[in-house]
Design a protein around this motif. Structure first.
Motif, PDB file in Angstrom:
ATOM      1  N   VAL A 248      37.112  20.288  -7.517  1.00  0.00           N
ATOM      2  CA  VAL A 248      37.520  21.354  -8.434  1.00  0.00           C
ATOM      3  C   VAL A 248      36.590  22.556  -8.302  1.00  0.00           C
ATOM      4  O   VAL A 248      37.042  23.705  -8.361  1.00  0.00           O
ATOM      5  N   GLU A 249      35.311  22.306  -8.106  1.00  0.00           N
ATOM      6  CA  GLU A 249      34.339  23.402  -7.980  1.00  0.00           C
ATOM      7  C   GLU A 249      34.691  24.305  -6.797  1.00  0.00           C
ATOM      8  O   GLU A 249      34.539  25.525  -6.858  1.00  0.00           O
TER       9      GLU A 249
ATOM     10  N   GLU B 150      37.783  26.372  -7.820  1.00  0.00           N
ATOM     11  CA  GLU B 150      37.484  27.381  -8.841  1.00  0.00           C
ATOM     12  C   GLU B 150      36.673  28.553  -8.306  1.00  0.00           C
ATOM     13  O   GLU B 150      36.603  29.594  -8.955  1.00  0.00           O
ATOM     14  N   ASP B 151      36.080  28.429  -7.136  1.00  0.00           N
ATOM     15  CA  ASP B 151      35.266  29.491  -6.552  1.00  0.00           C
ATOM     16  C   ASP B 151      36.178  30.525  -5.885  1.00  0.00           C
ATOM     17  O   ASP B 151      36.824  30.236  -4.875  1.00  0.00           O
ATOM     18  N   ASN B 152      36.246  31.720  -6.440  1.00  0.00           N
ATOM     19  CA  ASN B 152      37.139  32.762  -5.923  1.00  0.00           C
ATOM     20  C   ASN B 152      36.866  33.116  -4.467  1.00  0.00           C
ATOM     21  O   ASN B 152      37.769  33.549  -3.754  1.00  0.00           O
TER      22      ASN B 152
ATOM     23  N   GLU C 153      48.995  32.715  -9.425  1.00  0.00           N
ATOM     24  CA  GLU C 153      48.217  32.370 -10.630  1.00  0.00           C
ATOM     25  C   GLU C 153      48.748  31.107 -11.292  1.00  0.00           C
ATOM     26  O   GLU C 153      47.967  30.241 -11.702  1.00  0.00           O
TER      27      GLU C 153
ATOM     28  N   LEU D 246      47.864  28.105  -9.093  1.00  0.00           N
ATOM     29  CA  LEU D 246      46.455  27.752  -9.238  1.00  0.00           C
ATOM     30  C   LEU D 246      46.217  27.049 -10.575  1.00  0.00           C
ATOM     31  O   LEU D 246      45.494  26.044 -10.636  1.00  0.00           O
ATOM     32  N   ASP D 247      46.842  27.544 -11.634  1.00  0.00           N
ATOM     33  CA  ASP D 247      46.729  26.889 -12.943  1.00  0.00           C
ATOM     34  C   ASP D 247      47.264  25.461 -12.884  1.00  0.00           C
ATOM     35  O   ASP D 247      46.705  24.555 -13.511  1.00  0.00           O
TER      36      ASP D 247
ATOM     37  N   LEU E 111      44.729  23.235 -11.084  1.00  0.00           N
ATOM     38  CA  LEU E 111      43.544  23.014 -11.915  1.00  0.00           C
ATOM     39  C   LEU E 111      43.868  22.336 -13.249  1.00  0.00           C
ATOM     40  O   LEU E 111      42.991  22.177 -14.092  1.00  0.00           O
TER      41      LEU E 111
ATOM     42  N   TYR F 166      45.604  23.341 -15.802  1.00  0.00           N
ATOM     43  CA  TYR F 166      45.657  24.169 -17.002  1.00  0.00           C
ATOM     44  C   TYR F 166      47.064  24.081 -17.576  1.00  0.00           C
ATOM     45  O   TYR F 166      48.039  23.946 -16.845  1.00  0.00           O
TER      46      TYR F 166
END
Length: 92
Positions: free
Chosen positions: A30-31, A34-36, A50, A53-54, A57, A59
């Protein structure tokens, strides 16, 4: 066999990697996702970036308020994860 209860309890990445046909995918941390920096340029390649990506992750997405269908977002998430996975494998 209905896997909907499995997908509700497992992280999306784990669920996706365990799908039949995805045996060669590994779970990207996940790290990393999450890194752009690791995602640079992918937004222009994936529709509904978006939301995809959510989804990856885990969300919460309220599909009652979202224009694209849940199937379209899921397909975009699968495509996006494939691109993220390729970058992770090359750089890890």
């Amino acid at each position: 066999m209905d896997n909907s209860s499995d997908s509700d309890t497992k992280p999306w990445v784990t669920w996706f990697c365990e799908l039949r046909g995805n045996e060669f995918f590994c779970a990207v941390p996940v790290e990393y996702i999450e890194d752009n920096f690791n995602l640079y340029g992918l937004a222009s390649l994936v529709p509904h970036y978006e939301l995809a990506l959510d989804t990856i992750l885990d969300y919460d997405i309220d599909f009652d308020k979202v224009l694209p269908s849940e199937d379209a977002v899921e397909a975009a998430a699968e495509s996006l994860y494939g691109l993220i996975h390729a970058r992770y494998i090359i750089t890890a």
